[in-house]
Scaffold this active site. Structure first.
Site: not given
Length: 495
Positions: A246-248, A251
RNA sequence: GUCCCCAUCGUCUAGUCAGGUCCAGGACACUGGGUUUUCAUCCCAGCAACGCCGGUUCGAAUCCGACUGGGGACGCCA
């Protein structure tokens, strides 16, 4: 045979990440393969998290990867009234109902259920409310959500997944889910189906995290009297700890843009990504676009989640080693003109680009890129480790400086001597340059390697590189002579 | 916790549906060697897996059942 219509519906809550890119790729591939259309639909109904910047990022990412779409981008928010109309239709037909339970009440019930270690599903408090009661509550201004009325039938509902096979669930296990918020805004489950019906989507390829949504959406299709599209749930991409990427959490390493900036060749990334969860059934790993479109099939999508082998803090591999190796492969084997064109923006970014590289020095530029590409892994390396080929301002790395230069005090004189001889040479070519260097070594009674490696470091700043005399030709006599004469100052800086 | 899905080298995977040709093939990574007066490319070799138990069968990676392990979903997010 009706036209196949696929869609890629990202929500613009961040940049395009590799998981999303992979999904887009599969949809694109299947659309191309079947001669169908790919529709891009931005699902921006979550006003709080959607940003214009993300939309642009997604569009840019797709363009960079070469994933083109045939329709759109459509924006989900533009169809809000349609979503509402469908919700009202379901309401009018008795397939949905207004629920006045407040969030707080539901939270309490949910917590209580958790204490008793039972599962909480909506208990149907408002499911069979009398019309007069509903009218009364509404008149009192009580807020309500609209819930879908899951048919109270025994038995099961299911769908045939192209990847997973038959997926089914008991009606009794599906709770009456919310389709419209108390603010009157319809929710994803409904919007998505309404949009897919309107866009006449025939195939839905998405991550298997949507599997349970699909069951509920099939219910919606049925209630709306629309044909259920073909579903194919692809495996998820996990990190080395087996958590969904995930992006969270991860990164930039999962951002498509990161790979663009790092100097990945777009097709190398795509090719790598496609193979995460799909294989052609034989040993082929590298495909041209046309070959991949031709070979791709839904049936050969894997069921097993795959791991994106990125090790945080790994000095040697900044991302999945196999992804890097794919990039190296394409860097080495693609037509040099294509590579040269892709290198251009990276040289520009470093201020190393010269317009003549597109003009009368094009041949030199192309052959120089060709000379050094074997040792590089990213397009960005050309403007970094390859700097000395394009500029006189480059740094001499410490390691080769010590090993190839400082170790031999004599080079301080020998290299300028060589420079003099090169300058005096009638013709400066591969043979004469090598002969001159070797003759000098013989005269000085030293190993040619001392001269050659010292020269390499002084001329390119690097420990290793192509054949020394090829380098000399690429850089040119004048620059070589100047750099060789400047050897003395390397001893100064080092101290 | 409930429901659903999955299970082959460290990683990506072939083989599973139609059991024997698989003491399991390829790729990346790793190790060693060759080529290279450097380094890399390239070439060769090596290392390394059918989660466990039971069943069916002459024969199981493949079929069946438990177990174990992993993942996903359980929002008035998408």
């Amino acid at each position: 045979m009706t036209e196949t219509r696929l869609r890629f519906p990202p929500s613009p809550t961040g940049y395009l990440h590799i998981g999303g890119a992979r999904t887009a790729l599969y949809n694109w591939l299947y659309a191309k393969k079947t001669g169908g259309k790919l529709i891009l639909r931005i699902e921006d109904t979550d006003a709080e998290r959607s940003t214009q910047e993300s939309i642009q990022g997604i569009l840019d990412g797709m363009k960079w990867l070469g994933i083109d779409w045939d329709e759109g981008p459509y924006f989900q928010t533009e169809f809000e009234s349609e979503h509402e109309a469908m919700a009202n239709k379901l309401l009018a037909e008795g397939k949905a109902y207004k629920c006045f339970c407040t969030k707080e009440e539901l939270d309490i019930k949910r917590e209580a259920a958790q204490k008793n270690k039972t599962t909480y599903g909506y208990d149907g408090t408002c499911r069979d409310l009398d019309a007069s009661v509903v009218a009364e509550k509404e008149a009192a201004g009580l807020p309500f959500v609209i819930r879908f009325k899951v048919p109270a039938i025994d038995g099961e509902i299911g769908y045939d997944d192209k990847v997973l096979g038959r997926i089914k669930a008991q009606y009794s296990e599906i709770e009456d889910f919310v389709i419209v918020r108390s603010t009157g805004k319809p929710l994803y489950l409904l919007c998505n189906v309404v949009d897919d019906i309107r866009d006449r989507i025939t195939h839905i390829i998405r991550g298997s995290d949507h599997m349970t949504n699909t069951i509920r959406q099939v219910l919606l299709y049925n209630a709306l009297d629309a044909p259920v599209p073909v579903f194919a749930h692809m495996p998820l991409t996990l990190d080395t700890k087996k958590a969904k990427i995930s992006k969270r959490k991860h990164g930039e390493i999962v951002a498509v843009q990161f790979y663009q900036e790092k100097g990945f060749i777009p097709w190398a990334l795509s090719n790598f990504l496609v193979l995460l969860g799909w294989s052609p059934g034989n040993d082929t790993e590298f495909f041209s676009k046309e070959e991949l479109i031709d070979t791709f099939s839904l049936e050969r999508i894997n069921k097993t989640n795959s791991i994106f082998n990125y090790q945080k803090g790994n000095a040697k591999f900044f991302t999945d080693p196999k992804a890097i190796s794919f990039n190296e492969h394409y860097l080495r084997t693609m037509p040099i003109e294509e590579i040269a064109a892709m290198v251009k923006p990276f040289l520009e970014a470093e201020g190393l680009w010269d317009s003549s590289y597109d003009g009368d020095k094009k041949e030199w530029y192309t052959s120089t890129i060709d000379l050094i590409r074997d040792r590089f892994q990213m397009l960005s390396d050309f403007g970094d480790r390859g700097r000395a080929y394009f500029s006189d301002e480059f740094t001499v790395e410490q390691k080769p400086l010590k090993k190839n230069v400082l170790k031999h005090e004599g080079l301080k004189e020998w290299l300028p001597m060589l420079a003099d001889r090169y300058e005096a040479l009638e013709e400066f070519n591969l043979e004469s340059a090598e002969q001159t260097a070797r003759d000098l070594a013989t005269e000085l009674e030293i190993k040619p390697g001392v001269i050659i490696n010292g020269m390499r470091t002084v001329v390119t700043g690097q420990l290793a590189g192509p054949s020394m005399f090829d380098i000399l030709m690429a850089i040119g006599r004048e620059r070589v002579v100047t750099r060789l004469r400047g050897v003395a100052k390397l001893y100064e800086i080092a101290v």
